[in-house]
Design a protein around this motif. Structure first.
Motif, PDB file in Angstrom:
ATOM      1  N   THR A 278       5.435 -61.500  22.210  1.00 10.42           N
ATOM      2  CA  THR A 278       4.657 -62.964  21.964  1.00 10.42           C
ATOM      3  C   THR A 278       3.542 -62.495  20.906  1.00 10.42           C
ATOM      4  OG1 THR A 278       5.647 -63.918  24.343  1.00 10.42           O
ATOM      5  CG2 THR A 278       3.374 -64.703  23.657  1.00 10.42           C
ATOM      6  N   ILE A 279       2.468 -61.315  21.574  1.00 14.22           N
ATOM      7  CA  ILE A 279       1.855 -60.838  20.375  1.00 14.22           C
ATOM      8  C   ILE A 279       1.976 -61.430  19.032  1.00 14.22           C
ATOM      9  CG2 ILE A 279      -0.043 -59.597  20.379  1.00 14.22           C
ATOM     10  CD1 ILE A 279      -0.223 -59.288  23.063  1.00 14.22           C
ATOM     11  N   ALA A 280       2.689 -60.717  18.789  1.00 13.49           N
ATOM     12  CA  ALA A 280       3.577 -60.764  17.353  1.00 13.49           C
ATOM     13  C   ALA A 280       3.616 -61.611  17.152  1.00 13.49           C
ATOM     14  CB  ALA A 280       4.462 -58.895  17.766  1.00 13.49           C
ATOM     15  N   LEU A 281       4.422 -62.319  17.633  1.00 13.05           N
ATOM     16  CA  LEU A 281       4.975 -63.981  16.919  1.00 13.05           C
ATOM     17  C   LEU A 281       3.716 -65.224  16.611  1.00 13.05           C
ATOM     18  CD1 LEU A 281       7.393 -64.971  19.908  1.00 13.05           C
ATOM     19  CD2 LEU A 281       7.970 -64.981  16.985  1.00 13.05           C
ATOM     20  N   ILE A 282       2.742 -64.078  17.388  1.00 15.54           N
ATOM     21  CA  ILE A 282       1.442 -64.991  16.937  1.00 15.54           C
ATOM     22  C   ILE A 282       0.581 -64.622  16.183  1.00 15.54           C
ATOM     23  CG2 ILE A 282      -1.075 -65.237  17.733  1.00 15.54           C
ATOM     24  CD1 ILE A 282       0.281 -65.805  20.787  1.00 15.54           C
ATOM     25  N   GLU A 283       0.254 -63.343  15.854  1.00 11.46           N
ATOM     26  CA  GLU A 283      -0.224 -62.485  14.488  1.00 11.46           C
ATOM     27  C   GLU A 283       0.636 -62.740  13.185  1.00 11.46           C
ATOM     28  OE1 GLU A 283      -2.807 -60.668  14.543  1.00 11.46           O
ATOM     29  OE2 GLU A 283      -3.159 -61.712  16.471  1.00 11.46           O
ATOM     30  N   ALA A 284       2.322 -63.155  13.953  1.00  9.42           N
ATOM     31  CA  ALA A 284       3.183 -63.485  12.470  1.00  9.42           C
ATOM     32  C   ALA A 284       2.482 -64.814  11.920  1.00  9.42           C
ATOM     33  CB  ALA A 284       4.529 -63.329  12.671  1.00  9.42           C
TER      34      ALA A 284
ATOM     35  N   ALA B 228      10.716 -60.531  37.346  1.00  8.28           N
ATOM     36  CA  ALA B 228      12.053 -59.659  38.372  1.00  8.28           C
ATOM     37  C   ALA B 228      11.258 -58.191  38.460  1.00  8.28           C
ATOM     38  CB  ALA B 228      13.038 -59.753  37.298  1.00  8.28           C
ATOM     39  N   ALA B 229      10.494 -57.864  37.628  1.00  7.13           N
ATOM     40  CA  ALA B 229       9.456 -56.746  38.125  1.00  7.13           C
ATOM     41  C   ALA B 229       8.638 -57.384  39.437  1.00  7.13           C
ATOM     42  CB  ALA B 229       8.412 -56.378  37.088  1.00  7.13           C
ATOM     43  N   ASP B 230       7.815 -58.799  39.710  1.00  7.50           N
ATOM     44  CA  ASP B 230       7.260 -59.248  40.972  1.00  7.50           C
ATOM     45  C   ASP B 230       8.370 -58.679  42.267  1.00  7.50           C
ATOM     46  OD1 ASP B 230       5.151 -59.342  41.684  1.00  7.50           O
ATOM     47  OD2 ASP B 230       5.670 -61.518  42.345  1.00  7.50           O
ATOM     48  N   SER B 231       8.997 -58.975  41.880  1.00  3.23           N
ATOM     49  CA  SER B 231      10.553 -59.491  42.938  1.00  3.23           C
ATOM     50  C   SER B 231      11.275 -58.210  43.797  1.00  3.23           C
ATOM     51  CB  SER B 231      11.376 -60.091  42.651  1.00  3.23           C
ATOM     52  OG  SER B 231      11.315 -62.202  42.676  1.00  3.23           O
ATOM     53  N   SER B 232      10.497 -57.374  42.306  1.00  2.73           N
ATOM     54  CA  SER B 232      11.629 -55.947  42.665  1.00  2.73           C
ATOM     55  C   SER B 232      10.948 -55.423  43.452  1.00  2.73           C
ATOM     56  CB  SER B 232      12.147 -54.857  41.459  1.00  2.73           C
ATOM     57  OG  SER B 232      13.287 -55.827  40.872  1.00  2.73           O
ATOM     58  N   LEU B 233       9.235 -55.541  43.360  1.00  2.54           N
ATOM     59  CA  LEU B 233       8.229 -54.722  44.108  1.00  2.54           C
ATOM     60  C   LEU B 233       7.999 -55.079  45.459  1.00  2.54           C
ATOM     61  CD1 LEU B 233       5.396 -55.098  41.783  1.00  2.54           C
ATOM     62  CD2 LEU B 233       7.201 -52.523  41.793  1.00  2.54           C
TER      63      LEU B 233
ATOM     64  N   THR C 247       8.726 -53.134  32.817  1.00  2.00           N
ATOM     65  CA  THR C 247       8.453 -52.483  31.255  1.00  2.00           C
ATOM     66  C   THR C 247       8.843 -53.886  30.825  1.00  2.00           C
ATOM     67  OG1 THR C 247       9.320 -49.920  31.477  1.00  2.00           O
ATOM     68  CG2 THR C 247       9.442 -51.265  29.369  1.00  2.00           C
ATOM     69  N   LEU C 248       9.665 -54.152  30.533  1.00  2.00           N
ATOM     70  CA  LEU C 248      11.136 -55.266  30.370  1.00  2.00           C
ATOM     71  C   LEU C 248       9.327 -56.677  29.872  1.00  2.00           C
ATOM     72  CD1 LEU C 248      14.025 -55.497  31.622  1.00  2.00           C
ATOM     73  CD2 LEU C 248      13.940 -54.816  28.959  1.00  2.00           C
ATOM     74  N   ALA C 249       9.284 -56.493  31.152  1.00  2.00           N
ATOM     75  CA  ALA C 249       7.948 -56.886  30.885  1.00  2.00           C
ATOM     76  C   ALA C 249       6.787 -56.878  29.765  1.00  2.00           C
ATOM     77  CB  ALA C 249       7.251 -57.631  32.160  1.00  2.00           C
ATOM     78  N   LEU C 250       6.739 -56.100  30.110  1.00  2.00           N
ATOM     79  CA  LEU C 250       5.136 -55.404  29.174  1.00  2.00           C
ATOM     80  C   LEU C 250       5.961 -56.005  27.674  1.00  2.00           C
ATOM     81  CD1 LEU C 250       2.753 -54.605  28.401  1.00  2.00           C
ATOM     82  CD2 LEU C 250       3.601 -52.371  27.969  1.00  2.00           C
ATOM     83  N   ALA C 251       7.643 -55.529  27.195  1.00  2.00           N
ATOM     84  CA  ALA C 251       7.242 -56.006  25.642  1.00  2.00           C
ATOM     85  C   ALA C 251       7.726 -57.788  25.448  1.00  2.00           C
ATOM     86  CB  ALA C 251       9.288 -55.271  25.890  1.00  2.00           C
ATOM     87  N   HIS C 252       7.502 -58.587  26.681  1.00  2.00           N
ATOM     88  CA  HIS C 252       7.659 -59.802  26.570  1.00  2.00           C
ATOM     89  C   HIS C 252       6.780 -60.133  26.167  1.00  2.00           C
ATOM     90  CE1 HIS C 252       9.787 -63.740  27.086  1.00  2.00           C
ATOM     91  NE2 HIS C 252       7.463 -63.806  28.098  1.00  2.00           N
TER      92      HIS C 252
END
Length: 77
Positions: free
Chosen positions: A44-50, A15-20, A35-40
């Motif tokens: 994902t990193i948090a899931l891997i670490e957990a 969505a960010a890429d399309s909006s740009l 910002t939403l893309a970064l949060a995604h």
């Protein structure tokens, strides 16, 4: 909706890429989507670490489910 080449399965990055690619007055939307893309990606990193922590505690089944979720977020099938 697909992700981007570098962030597969990340619909927010798509969505960010399309909006740009739109007119300048949609810059705020592009920033919000980025910002939403970064949060995604951070989630994902948090899931891997957990999963690593759970694996270390001998909870392989729980770790496996988190890794599967992380893989899905990265576009693995």
């Amino acid at each position: 909706m697909p992700g981007t080449k570098n962030l597969p399965a990340n619909t927010d990055a798509y969505a960010a890429d399309s909006s740009l690619k739109r007119v300048d007055d949609e810059g705020v939307v592009a920033q919000a989507n980025a910002t939403l893309a970064l949060a995604h990606e951070q989630r994902t990193i948090a899931l891997i670490e957990a999963a690593k922590l759970l694996q270390g505690k001998g909870r392989s089944a729980d770790a496996g489910s988190l890794l599967n979720e992380a893989l899905a977020r990265m576009g693995a099938k």
